[in-house]
Design a protein around this motif. Structure first.
Motif, PDB file in Angstrom:
ATOM      1  N   UNK A   6       0.850  -1.217   0.025  1.00 51.71           N
ATOM      2  CA  UNK A   6       0.039  -0.066  -0.103  1.00 51.71           C
ATOM      3  C   UNK A   6       0.874   1.204   0.105  1.00 51.71           C
ATOM      4  N   UNK A   7       1.947   1.107   0.699  1.00 48.99           N
ATOM      5  CA  UNK A   7       2.971   2.242   0.653  1.00 48.99           C
ATOM      6  C   UNK A   7       3.442   2.501  -0.673  1.00 48.99           C
ATOM      7  N   UNK A   8       3.886   1.365  -1.273  1.00 44.70           N
ATOM      8  CA  UNK A   8       4.926   1.640  -2.473  1.00 44.70           C
ATOM      9  C   UNK A   8       3.720   1.843  -3.834  1.00 44.70           C
ATOM     10  N   UNK A   9       2.623   1.839  -3.913  1.00 43.74           N
ATOM     11  CA  UNK A   9       1.757   1.673  -4.824  1.00 43.74           C
ATOM     12  C   UNK A   9       1.203   0.543  -5.380  1.00 43.74           C
ATOM     13  N   UNK A  10       1.505  -0.435  -4.622  1.00 41.84           N
ATOM     14  CA  UNK A  10       1.119  -1.763  -5.087  1.00 41.84           C
ATOM     15  C   UNK A  10      -0.582  -2.127  -4.717  1.00 41.84           C
ATOM     16  N   UNK A  11      -0.926  -3.317  -4.772  1.00 43.12           N
ATOM     17  CA  UNK A  11      -2.273  -3.958  -4.680  1.00 43.12           C
ATOM     18  C   UNK A  11      -2.390  -4.706  -3.309  1.00 43.12           C
ATOM     19  N   UNK A  12      -2.775  -3.996  -2.281  1.00 43.31           N
ATOM     20  CA  UNK A  12      -2.755  -4.721  -1.009  1.00 43.31           C
ATOM     21  C   UNK A  12      -3.300  -6.333  -0.836  1.00 43.31           C
ATOM     22  N   UNK A  13      -4.560  -6.407  -1.681  1.00 45.02           N
ATOM     23  CA  UNK A  13      -5.165  -7.677  -1.623  1.00 45.02           C
ATOM     24  C   UNK A  13      -4.398  -8.521  -2.576  1.00 45.02           C
ATOM     25  N   UNK A  14      -3.508  -8.186  -3.398  1.00 46.16           N
ATOM     26  CA  UNK A  14      -2.589  -9.000  -4.430  1.00 46.16           C
ATOM     27  C   UNK A  14      -1.630  -9.330  -3.506  1.00 46.16           C
ATOM     28  N   UNK A  16      12.455  -2.086   6.555  1.00 52.05           N
ATOM     29  CA  UNK A  16      13.407  -1.151   6.477  1.00 52.05           C
ATOM     30  C   UNK A  16      14.112  -0.956   5.035  1.00 52.05           C
ATOM     31  N   UNK A  17      14.506  -2.251   4.291  1.00 54.04           N
ATOM     32  CA  UNK A  17      14.759  -2.310   3.124  1.00 54.04           C
ATOM     33  C   UNK A  17      13.868  -1.491   1.964  1.00 54.04           C
ATOM     34  N   UNK A  18      12.779  -1.507   2.397  1.00 56.79           N
ATOM     35  CA  UNK A  18      11.569  -0.676   1.350  1.00 56.79           C
ATOM     36  C   UNK A  18      11.761   0.907   1.403  1.00 56.79           C
ATOM     37  N   UNK A  19      12.316   1.437   2.512  1.00 53.15           N
ATOM     38  CA  UNK A  19      12.449   2.743   2.775  1.00 53.15           C
ATOM     39  C   UNK A  19      12.970   3.731   1.628  1.00 53.15           C
ATOM     40  N   UNK A  20      14.120   3.237   1.386  1.00 52.69           N
ATOM     41  CA  UNK A  20      14.707   3.898   0.000  1.00 52.69           C
ATOM     42  C   UNK A  20      14.116   3.819  -1.232  1.00 52.69           C
ATOM     43  N   UNK A  21      13.149   2.772  -1.329  1.00 52.05           N
ATOM     44  CA  UNK A  21      12.486   2.602  -2.494  1.00 52.05           C
ATOM     45  C   UNK A  21      11.438   3.509  -2.438  1.00 52.05           C
ATOM     46  N   UNK A  22      10.633   3.661  -1.246  1.00 58.34           N
ATOM     47  CA  UNK A  22       9.681   4.495  -1.078  1.00 58.34           C
ATOM     48  C   UNK A  22      10.112   6.045  -1.334  1.00 58.34           C
ATOM     49  N   UNK A  23      11.369   6.258  -0.991  1.00 56.27           N
ATOM     50  CA  UNK A  23      11.752   7.661  -1.096  1.00 56.27           C
ATOM     51  C   UNK A  23      12.035   8.101  -2.651  1.00 56.27           C
ATOM     52  N   UNK A  24      12.562   7.164  -3.444  1.00 54.95           N
ATOM     53  CA  UNK A  24      13.048   7.624  -4.613  1.00 54.95           C
ATOM     54  C   UNK A  24      11.802   7.395  -5.549  1.00 54.95           C
ATOM     55  N   UNK A  25      10.638   7.141  -5.612  1.00 51.94           N
ATOM     56  CA  UNK A  25       9.457   7.008  -5.988  1.00 51.94           C
ATOM     57  C   UNK A  25       9.204   8.254  -6.728  1.00 51.94           C
TER      58      UNK A  25
END
Length: 231
Positions: free
Chosen positions: A143-151, A222-231
Motif C-alpha cells: 500500500x505504501x509503494x503503490x501496489x495492490x494490498x489484496x494481491x 527497512x529495506x523498502x524505505x529507500x524505494x519509497x523515497x525515490x519513487x
C-alpha cells in the motif's frame, strides 16, 4: 431458521473453516501421507465449496475473521518456545541474523528482477516484492509503494503455503538437517505458515522460525524505505 439464513450466517464461515481443516488434519494423521498439507487442502476445499454452493463470500469472511483474530494470540504464544530455546539461538545469533538479512534481501531482489524481466507492471512488482514477509508486513508495504494490498496478501499466503509444503523437504535434499538453519530458512521465506509447519515437527525449529519471521519482516520493511523515497 431458514436455509437462506444459515447460508448467509457469519458463523458458517467459522464452522466451515474448522471442519475442513480438522478433516484434513485427521486424514494426514490417519494415513500418514506426507504430501497432505492440511492448510493448503483445507483452503482449496473451502474455495470449492464457496464456488459450488453460492455461499456469500462476505458472510464467510466475517466468520473467517474470527479465525484471523485468533492468529494474534497464537503468534504471541510463539514467544514461549522462543524463550525456552533462547540460549541455543543466542549462541548462533550472528549467523542467524546474517542469514535472515541476506535471505530477505535476495528474496525481494529476485522477485523484483524476475517480474520486471517478464514485463510485469510496477504495481504487480510492488505487490509481490515483500511476499516472503507475513501478510501484515506485505500488505502495508504494498500500500505504501503503490501496489495492490489484496494481491500482496495473496502472494504472501501462497508463498507461505508453498514454503511450508516444499521447504523442509528441499532443505533436507540439499543436505541441511540442523534445526537452526532449517528454522531460519523457513521462517525467513515462509513466515507464519512455515513456522506452524515446523512447530509441529520440532519446537526448536519452530522457535528459530518464529524469530526469523519477525526479524525478516523488520529487515524487509527497512529495506523498502529507500524505494519509497525515490519513487
Amino acid at each position: 431458521m431458514s436455509l437462506n439464513h444459515i447460508l448467509h450466517s457469519p458463523a458458517l464461515g467459522l464452522l466451515l473453516t474448522l471442519l475442513c481443516y480438522t478433516a484434513f488434519v485427521w486424514l494426514k494423521g490417519r494415513w500418514k501421507w506426507r504430501f497432505i498439507h492440511p492448510l493448503m487442502y483445507a483452503s482449496g476445499a473451502i474455495m470449492l465449496i464457496l464456488l459450488l454452493s453460492g455461499i456469500d463470500s462476505e458472510a464467510y469472511k466475517i466468520g473467517g475473521d474470527w479465525i484471523s483474530w485468533g492468529l494474534g494470540p497464537a503468534t504471541v504464544a510463539l514467544a514461549v518456545p522462543l524463550y525456552k530455546h533462547a540460549p541455543v539461538i543466542r549462541s548462533k545469533l550472528g549467523a542467524v541474523l546474517t542469514g535472515i538479512t541476506v535471505g530477505s534481501v535476495l528474496s525481494a531482489a529476485a522477485t523484483a528482477y524476475l517480474l520486471a524481466s517478464a514485463g510485469a507492471s510496477a504495481d504487480i512488482v510492488y505487490s509481490a516484492i515483500a511476499k516472503s514477509s507475513s501478510a501484515p508486513f506485505s500488505i502495508e508495504i504494498a500500500s505504501r509503494l503503490g501496489g495492490i494490498p489484496e494481491l500482496a496478501a495473496a502472494f504472501s499466503v501462497l508463498t507461505g503455503l508453498f514454503g511450508s509444503l516444499a521447504g523442509p523437504a528441499f532443505l533436507r535434499l540439499c543436505g541441511i538437517k540442523s534445526d537452526i538453519p532449517i528454522g531460519a530458512a523457513v521462517g525467513t521465506g515462509s513466515h507464519g505458515i512455515g513456522t506452524a509447519r515446523l512447530m509441529a515437527d520440532s519446537e526448536l525449529q519452530g522457535s528459530v522460525s518464529g524469530f526469523s519471521m519477525a526479524f525478516a519482516g523488520i529487515v524487509t520493511s527497512i529495506m523498502m524505505i529507500p524505494i519509497y523515497w525515490i519513487q
